[in-house]
Design a protein around this motif. Structure first.
Motif, PDB file in Angstrom:
ATOM      1  N   VAL A 291       1.066  -1.497  -0.162  1.00  0.00           N
ATOM      2  CA  VAL A 291       0.374  -0.423   0.018  1.00  0.00           C
ATOM      3  C   VAL A 291       1.144   1.335  -0.250  1.00  0.00           C
ATOM      4  O   VAL A 291       2.020   1.307   0.766  1.00  0.00           O
ATOM      5  CB  VAL A 291      -1.220   0.178   1.180  1.00  0.00           C
TER       6      VAL A 291
ATOM      7  N   VAL B  31      -3.200   5.815   1.325  1.00  0.00           N
ATOM      8  CA  VAL B  31      -4.627   6.081   1.488  1.00  0.00           C
ATOM      9  C   VAL B  31      -5.457   7.193   1.370  1.00  0.00           C
ATOM     10  O   VAL B  31      -4.859   8.313   1.754  1.00  0.00           O
ATOM     11  CB  VAL B  31      -5.481   4.944   2.672  1.00  0.00           C
TER      12      VAL B  31
ATOM     13  N   VAL C 233      -9.682   4.699  -0.855  1.00  0.00           N
ATOM     14  CA  VAL C 233      -9.337   4.426  -1.858  1.00  0.00           C
ATOM     15  C   VAL C 233      -7.795   4.234  -2.147  1.00  0.00           C
ATOM     16  O   VAL C 233      -6.981   4.968  -0.710  1.00  0.00           O
ATOM     17  CB  VAL C 233      -9.412   5.779  -3.104  1.00  0.00           C
ATOM     18  N   VAL C 234      -7.721   3.074  -1.781  1.00  0.00           N
ATOM     19  CA  VAL C 234      -5.787   2.466  -1.278  1.00  0.00           C
ATOM     20  C   VAL C 234      -5.473   2.309  -2.895  1.00  0.00           C
ATOM     21  O   VAL C 234      -5.180   1.477  -3.688  1.00  0.00           O
ATOM     22  CB  VAL C 234      -6.484   0.798  -1.143  1.00  0.00           C
ATOM     23  N   HIS C 235      -3.939   2.864  -2.684  1.00  0.00           N
ATOM     24  CA  HIS C 235      -3.348   2.864  -3.962  1.00  0.00           C
ATOM     25  C   HIS C 235      -1.948   2.301  -3.434  1.00  0.00           C
ATOM     26  O   HIS C 235      -1.484   2.214  -2.880  1.00  0.00           O
ATOM     27  CB  HIS C 235      -2.914   4.424  -4.095  1.00  0.00           C
ATOM     28  N   THR C 236      -1.863   0.798  -4.784  1.00  0.00           N
ATOM     29  CA  THR C 236      -0.507   0.778  -5.195  1.00  0.00           C
ATOM     30  C   THR C 236      -0.400   1.070  -6.116  1.00  0.00           C
ATOM     31  O   THR C 236      -0.297   1.657  -6.871  1.00  0.00           O
ATOM     32  CB  THR C 236      -1.019  -1.050  -4.787  1.00  0.00           C
TER      33      THR C 236
ATOM     34  N   SER D 201      -5.777   1.210  -7.800  1.00  0.00           N
ATOM     35  CA  SER D 201      -6.107   1.256  -6.998  1.00  0.00           C
ATOM     36  C   SER D 201      -7.038   0.314  -6.708  1.00  0.00           C
ATOM     37  O   SER D 201      -7.828   0.080  -7.643  1.00  0.00           O
ATOM     38  CB  SER D 201      -6.817   2.469  -6.800  1.00  0.00           C
ATOM     39  N   HIS D 202      -7.704  -0.147  -4.867  1.00  0.00           N
ATOM     40  CA  HIS D 202      -8.691  -0.664  -4.760  1.00  0.00           C
ATOM     41  C   HIS D 202      -9.481   0.423  -3.376  1.00  0.00           C
ATOM     42  O   HIS D 202      -9.635   1.061  -3.589  1.00  0.00           O
ATOM     43  CB  HIS D 202      -8.431  -1.373  -4.257  1.00  0.00           C
ATOM     44  N   THR D 203     -10.289   0.235  -4.413  1.00  0.00           N
ATOM     45  CA  THR D 203     -12.036   1.510  -3.644  1.00  0.00           C
ATOM     46  C   THR D 203     -12.773   0.161  -2.937  1.00  0.00           C
ATOM     47  O   THR D 203     -13.228  -0.865  -2.433  1.00  0.00           O
ATOM     48  CB  THR D 203     -12.926   1.974  -4.309  1.00  0.00           C
TER      49      THR D 203
ATOM     50  N   ARG E 293      -9.229   5.220   7.092  1.00  0.00           N
ATOM     51  CA  ARG E 293      -8.480   5.475   6.631  1.00  0.00           C
ATOM     52  C   ARG E 293      -7.077   5.096   7.402  1.00  0.00           C
ATOM     53  O   ARG E 293      -6.386   5.075   7.195  1.00  0.00           O
ATOM     54  CB  ARG E 293      -8.355   6.779   5.850  1.00  0.00           C
TER      55      ARG E 293
ATOM     56  N   LYS F 139       5.689   7.098  -5.072  1.00  0.00           N
ATOM     57  CA  LYS F 139       4.227   7.375  -5.383  1.00  0.00           C
ATOM     58  C   LYS F 139       4.854   7.207  -7.297  1.00  0.00           C
ATOM     59  O   LYS F 139       3.478   7.194  -7.588  1.00  0.00           O
ATOM     60  CB  LYS F 139       3.970   8.306  -5.164  1.00  0.00           C
TER      61      LYS F 139
ATOM     62  N   LYS G 148       1.462  -1.981 -12.792  1.00  0.00           N
ATOM     63  CA  LYS G 148       0.370  -1.170 -13.232  1.00  0.00           C
ATOM     64  C   LYS G 148       0.265  -1.834 -15.168  1.00  0.00           C
ATOM     65  O   LYS G 148      -1.203  -2.030 -15.890  1.00  0.00           O
ATOM     66  CB  LYS G 148       0.676  -0.035 -14.054  1.00  0.00           C
TER      67      LYS G 148
END
Lengths: 161, 471
Positions: free
Chosen positions: A98, A101, A118-121, A125-127, A140, B305, B447
């Protein structure tokens, strides 16, 4: 081995989805009616009836099915999500992947006191949508905390020169 | 470890090498070139080419060169970089001032690039990278001479614990013969189609309407001929593009990083830390499959990021060389191409039916709409065959924590990735699969790279899902 996730979305989520279905199928109904006005015979009847039936089914059935199937859980090592009506998806996101978030609230969510996490990798992302605002904030913060402490087994760069 | 006395630990602000003026000037010219050329072509076509037009064009060109040189000089004058014990700093600005600091501990690699201008002056463009290489660096020093480069290298090497650069390990170079084969079989539709579309647009925009009407092919025969000609031109372009990009492609393993050098006109050098390589893709393209040839790509994850970028690991290999190649250069991800477990035989129809149904629907529509549309009917059979080919290609294996998944779209692709490096994994099942007790498993490595096996026995899929999560 992996236990099923147990937490649900906010009950109001169903009303949001009902609204979405009404809007979506409403357009289909209007289009169907206006096209049917130019025609006659069986096709015209079909064009009037089918969208209305779809609208009723979509509003009555889909949101409650979707809500029943939506489950999620935040564990120390992973985020576990299960959802889907036609196709069910079960997704596991390891905590140490992760990146960050955030929570989002669109106008509808604001009016109902809901929020989306929303979790970003690095891969996308996964919501987890439509949670109560307080739950969302708590989730969060918890994920952010767990993601901070989750570490790669062997850190590569140790530098304190 | 006692440091050598050679490299200073910090620099006063300094400018780039003087040839940076030329680099910036050429950059400015290049950015302005395309619209200018289009303008000249259009005006030339409009008024015809006479002496005055030529003279005017020449004047514009000279003015352009003077202006861009002045701009280049100004840009060079206002660009400085320096190093403090903590970070490398870069300050540049024509109108707006841009200052970038990269902490030394965050620097992942120093990538070198030598374009035509840099090669002329014997200098390099240095990209200070915090990510996985490939893309533009956080700081780009457009022209760096040998002395500065030595200082920079020493400085960055100092900050890293592992020995780098000195211990040159195994190396692999693309032979000239293979380069040619790689270029001839590249056939990247993704490159060709935009090129064709762009060509059409250029033709359209540079011709008056009358001309365009005159140029419209009068018979179907000439239209087909024109299309074929365009395709050949596009294919030639893609061949030339591949040669330029992959000429003297060399991969070297140096300790915990891969160094990749390539390029004909602009030589590029990139360093990729092995820990950032999440997966390797073995791509057997349509034109290469019959000859048992494959290309290797890798998914490299960026820092924090930054986005991930897929990049070439090696342009062309014989299929049976893939395993030895990986054992030599990237043993962390090495695996066998064969010996994968197929989906159950009863899944075959699930691979074949959906494309066949689509084909049938399309051909029926074509049949109804066009009078002589019966030729479209075999489409369903063709797509069913494609579905069966996908079934035969599909396979998976999880051995010693290493996942291998093979799929076929147009190319046949095998993904190698350690399960521990996945970004997420998923078990999916639609209504039909639920009735047939089958399920899909999807493992995302980045990705661009995700491995998907369709229609496994639901127990097999569930077990795989749990094993992936257990590590």
């Amino acid at each position: 081995v992996t236990p099923e996730p147990s937490r649900t979305l906010a009950r109001e989520a169903r009303w949001v989805w009902r609204g979405e279905q009404v809007l979506g199928w409403g357009v289909a109904v209007v289009v169907g009616m206006s096209v049917a006005a130019q025609l006659d015979g069986a096709l015209a009847v079909l064009l009037r009836v089918v969208p209305v039936l779809c609208l009723v089914v979509a509003v009555v059935l889909v949101p409650s099915l979707r809500w029943r199937n939506w489950r999620w859980e935040v564990r120390p090592d992973a985020i576990d999500i299960r959802h889907g009506t036609f196709t069910t998806h079960r997704t596991l996101v390891p905590m140490l992947r992760v990146q960050h978030v955030d929570t989002r609230r669109n106008p509808v969510e604001q009016s109902l006191d809901l929020a989306t996490v929303v979790v970003h990798t690095a891969a996308g992302s996964h919501t987890i949508p439509l949670l109560r605002v307080t739950d969302a904030a708590e989730v969060r913060d918890r994920i952010a905390e767990l993601a901070r402490t989750a570490e790669e087994p062997a850190p590569m760069v140790v530098d304190d020169a | 470890m006692t440091p050598e006395p050679a490299a200073p630990a910090e620099f006063e602000p300094r400018r780039l090498h003087r040839s940076g003026i030329a680099v910036y000037a050429v950059n400015t010219l290049r950015e302005a070139a395309l619209p200018l050329i289009v303008l000249v072509v259009i005006s030339g076509l409009g008024g015809g080419l006479d002496e005055r037009a030529l003279l005017r064009g020449l004047t514009f060109a000279v003015l352009g060169i003077i202006a861009s040189t002045a701009l280049g000089y100004w840009r060079w004058w206002t660009t400085t970089w320096w190093v403090t014990p903590e970070a490398i700093h870069h300050k540049t600005g024509l109108i707006g001032l841009k200052e970038t600091d990269v902490p030394l501990t965050r620097i992942q690699s120093l990538d070198l690039e030598q374009g035509p201008v840099q090669r002329l002056f014997g200098v390099y463009a240095a990209h200070v990278q915090t990510g996985g290489g490939g893309a533009k660096g956080e700081i780009v020093l457009a022209a760096v001479g040998d002395d500065d480069l030595r200082d920079l290298r020493a400085l960055i090497a100092d900050r890293r614990p592992a020995p780098v650069a000195e211990a040159a390990g195994p190396e692999r170079r693309l032979e000239r013969r293979m380069l040619l084969v790689a270029a001839l079989t590249a056939g990247q539709l993704g490159v060709i189609l935009p090129a064709v579309a762009g060509f059409f647009q250029l033709v359209q925009s540079s011709l008056d309407e009358d001309d365009a009407v005159r140029l419209i092919p009068h018979t179907v025969g000439t239209a087909v001929l024109a299309a074929a000609g365009l395709l050949v031109v596009a294919w030639l372009l893609s061949v030339i593009g591949s040669v330029v990009a992959f000429a003297s492609f060399t991969v070297t393993r140096e300790g915990d990083r891969l160094r990749i050098r390539r390029g004909l006109l602009a030589r590029r050098e990139a360093t990729v830390p092995v820990e950032r390589v999440r997966a390797v893709e073995v791509v057997e393209g349509v034109l290469r499959l019959p000859f048992r040839l494959a290309a290797l790509r890798m998914e490299v994850i960026g820092h924090a990021k930054e986005q991930a970028a897929a990049q070439a690991l090696f342009p062309l290999l014989r299929r049976d060389e893939v395993r030895p190649f990986l054992d030599d250069l990237l043993p962390e991800l090495a695996d066998d191409l064969d010996g994968l477990e197929p989906p159950p035989p009863r899944a075959a129809r699930r691979y074949a039916l959906p494309p066949a149904a689509l084909g049938l629907a399309v051909s029926i529509v074509v049949w109804v709409v066009t009078p002589a549309g019966a030729w479209a009917l075999p489409l369903a059979a063709l797509l069913a065959a494609y579905g069966l080919a996908r079934f035969r290609a599909a396979g998976w294996r999880l051995r010693d924590g290493r996942l291998a998944v093979r799929t076929l779209r147009l190319a046949r692709t095998t993904v190698f990735g350690p399960a521990a490096l996945r970004e997420s994994h998923e078990l999916a099942q639609n209504l039909f699969q639920r009735r047939g007790r089958l399920a899909d498993v999807v493992v995302a490595f980045g990705k661009r790279t995700s491995a998907r096996v369709r229609h496994l026995e639901v127990e097999t899929a569930g077990a795989l899902f749990n094993r992936l999560g257990g590590s």
